[in-house]
Design a protein around this motif. Structure first.
Motif, PDB file in Angstrom:
ATOM      1  N   GLU A 287       0.692  -1.012  -0.039  1.00 34.51           N
ATOM      2  CA  GLU A 287       0.065   0.020   0.193  1.00 34.51           C
ATOM      3  C   GLU A 287       0.915   1.255  -0.093  1.00 34.51           C
ATOM      4  N   GLY A 288       0.689   2.270  -1.175  1.00 31.89           N
ATOM      5  CA  GLY A 288       1.221   3.447  -0.977  1.00 31.89           C
ATOM      6  C   GLY A 288       2.875   3.179  -1.433  1.00 31.89           C
ATOM      7  N   GLN A 289       3.331   2.214  -1.793  1.00 29.37           N
ATOM      8  CA  GLN A 289       4.547   2.110  -2.549  1.00 29.37           C
ATOM      9  C   GLN A 289       4.901   2.840  -3.854  1.00 29.37           C
ATOM     10  N   ARG A 290       5.948   3.431  -3.951  1.00 28.14           N
ATOM     11  CA  ARG A 290       6.283   4.031  -5.323  1.00 28.14           C
ATOM     12  C   ARG A 290       6.594   3.313  -6.219  1.00 28.14           C
ATOM     13  N   CYS A 291       5.898   3.711  -7.403  1.00 22.14           N
ATOM     14  CA  CYS A 291       6.166   2.563  -8.784  1.00 22.14           C
ATOM     15  C   CYS A 291       6.361   3.440  -9.592  1.00 22.14           C
ATOM     16  N   HIS A 292       6.500   2.713 -10.940  1.00 23.94           N
ATOM     17  CA  HIS A 292       6.546   3.237 -12.333  1.00 23.94           C
ATOM     18  C   HIS A 292       5.701   2.562 -13.265  1.00 23.94           C
ATOM     19  N   LEU A 293       4.993   2.905 -14.252  1.00 23.63           N
ATOM     20  CA  LEU A 293       4.149   2.264 -14.930  1.00 23.63           C
ATOM     21  C   LEU A 293       5.010   2.295 -16.331  1.00 23.63           C
ATOM     22  N   ALA A 294       5.400   1.424 -16.955  1.00 23.23           N
ATOM     23  CA  ALA A 294       6.080   1.443 -18.226  1.00 23.23           C
ATOM     24  C   ALA A 294       5.182   0.836 -19.245  1.00 23.23           C
ATOM     25  N   ILE A 295       4.812   1.951 -20.405  1.00 24.06           N
ATOM     26  CA  ILE A 295       3.958   1.539 -21.214  1.00 24.06           C
ATOM     27  C   ILE A 295       4.361   1.880 -22.599  1.00 24.06           C
ATOM     28  N   GLY A 370       0.808  -2.371 -19.538  1.00 25.59           N
ATOM     29  CA  GLY A 370       1.890  -1.810 -19.173  1.00 25.59           C
ATOM     30  C   GLY A 370       2.682  -2.754 -18.138  1.00 25.59           C
ATOM     31  N   VAL A 371       3.617  -2.426 -17.637  1.00 31.65           N
ATOM     32  CA  VAL A 371       4.339  -3.242 -16.925  1.00 31.65           C
ATOM     33  C   VAL A 371       4.567  -2.278 -15.528  1.00 31.65           C
ATOM     34  N   LEU A 372       4.258  -2.714 -14.364  1.00 30.96           N
ATOM     35  CA  LEU A 372       4.444  -2.021 -13.168  1.00 30.96           C
ATOM     36  C   LEU A 372       5.969  -2.341 -12.553  1.00 30.96           C
ATOM     37  N   LEU A 373       6.459  -1.459 -12.209  1.00 30.04           N
ATOM     38  CA  LEU A 373       8.090  -1.586 -11.974  1.00 30.04           C
ATOM     39  C   LEU A 373       8.335  -0.788 -10.551  1.00 30.04           C
TER      40      LEU A 373
END
Length: 375
Positions: A287-295, A370-373
């Motif tokens: 919950e609330g973790q920083r992430c990057h969506l690569a699309i 997309g891929v969540l990283l």
């Protein structure tokens, strides 16, 4: 008849032809290769891909015998190759410059290494003829290097490298000197020759398109480490890090925070006031973790009207258009100032564009696009 899939890396019984075991290479204070472990299998066309200075050429030079590891071991067919001098290894290297002898004919260039080994004349003639056939150079056998094209010189260098039947052929940026069209044609020739000879090829390149075209597997490198090793489709579709996603192909990166919203599903909060994005991911986020969506841009659909059935929709206006013949890439600016790229195939001949500059448009994509990283 089903053709067996070539995937020795997925076979627990398969032994790699080349093994790097905890290999480190230092030049003074500088670490070029940092504790690297890797297996490359027989008959593979393996690509080392990365920016200048990432360590890929150092890896190749260690395989060729021009450098020795500071720590760790390199095995070829189970034998530690560190004590074996370069000329005694069953390894050959094809340099970017091709390094052909200008005063020798194509035939004599190919025969050079065989003559040095004092092989019988009949054997040499037979082997050179075989190599000329393989590289489609029979008609040019009596010409000197300056009398043939760059692509043909490249094939002469390849024929000479393969003449001694090495177990392993190292290719250092082999197509760098060729123009784009010839480079693309030569990539397929290389693949064809590699398949016919069954020789293991290891290619060093910084050209991602080249690596993705020719290789059975690609190792993406950064700062002396391998970041990801996988087949080209896995590298492209499921990068394991922000670095790989950004390095391979064109990509949109959307930063945000993840909130679990279902089995393997997350709501990604990305802009104040904007609706969260719905993303499916097998990787776990708290919950609330920083992430990057690569699309990838080709997974983003552009339309004039808001789609009613899409998992994710955002509105913006067209800022820029790159027309590439077969596809158009639209740079769409969102109200927040963020820019997202969308690609559309130009499948029909049309007298005017479907969209033009400043047009308001909707962008949409699926939850699995997309891929969540992680950070």
């Amino acid at each position: 008849m089903t053709i067996p899939v070539f995937e020795p890396w997925n076979d627990p019984e398969a032994k790699p032809l080349i093994q790097f075991q905890n290999v480190t290479k230092r030049f003074g204070e500088f670490t070029a290769i940092d504790d690297l472990t890797l297996g490359i299998y027989e008959k593979e066309f393996f690509a080392l891909l990365g920016p200048s200075g990432c360590g890929k050429t150092t890896m190749m030079r260690m395989l060729a015998g021009f450098e020795t590891p500071t720590e760790g071991k390199i095995y070829l067919s189970g034998q530690d190759i560190a004590p074996v001098p370069p000329n005694k290894r069953l390894v050959n290297m094809m340099f970017q410059s091709y390094a052909l002898f200008p005063h020798l004919s194509v035939w004599d260039n190919i025969a050079f290494g065989l003559k040095r080994e004092n092989r019988p004349k009949h054997d040499i003639a037979e082997r050179v003829q075989e190599m000329l056939r393989l590289t489609r150079l029979e008609k040019f056998a009596s010409r000197k290097p300056h009398q043939i094209s760059g692509g043909q010189r490249q094939r002469v260098a390849l024929a000479r490298s393969l003449a001694k039947a090495p177990k392993l052929l190292l290719l250092d940026e082999p197509l760098g000197a060729l123009d784009k069209k010839l480079r693309q044609d030569t990539q397929f020739e290389l693949m064809d020759i590699q398949e016919k000879t069954g020789t293991t090829f290891v290619i060093v390149t910084h050209d991602q398109e080249e690596a993705m075209t020719v290789a059975s597997r690609v190792a993406v490198m950064d700062n002396g480490k391998i970041v990801q090793v996988a087949t080209p489709d896995r590298i492209y579709e499921t990068p394991n890090s922000l670095y790989v996603a950004d390095f391979i192909g064109d990509v949109n990166i959307i930063d945000g925070t993840a909130t679990p919203s279902g089995p393997e599903q997350y709501a990604v909060n990305w802009k104040d006031g904007a609706a969260p994005l719905t993303i499916k991911s097998q990787a776990a986020f708290s919950e609330g973790q920083r992430c990057h969506l690569a699309i990838r841009p080709e997974k983003v659909t552009i339309s004039a009207d808001r789609p009613t059935d899409a998992d994710n929709t955002v509105q913006g206006r067209i800022l820029d258009i790159a027309y590439l013949g077969n596809i158009s890439t639209y740079h769409v600016e969102l109200p927040s100032g963020a820019v997202i790229k969308a690609q559309a195939a130009n499948t029909r001949r049309i007298s005017r564009r479907a969209f033009t500059w400043e047009d308001p448009v909707w962008l949409s994509w699926t939850a699995t696009a997309g891929v969540l990283l992680a950070d």
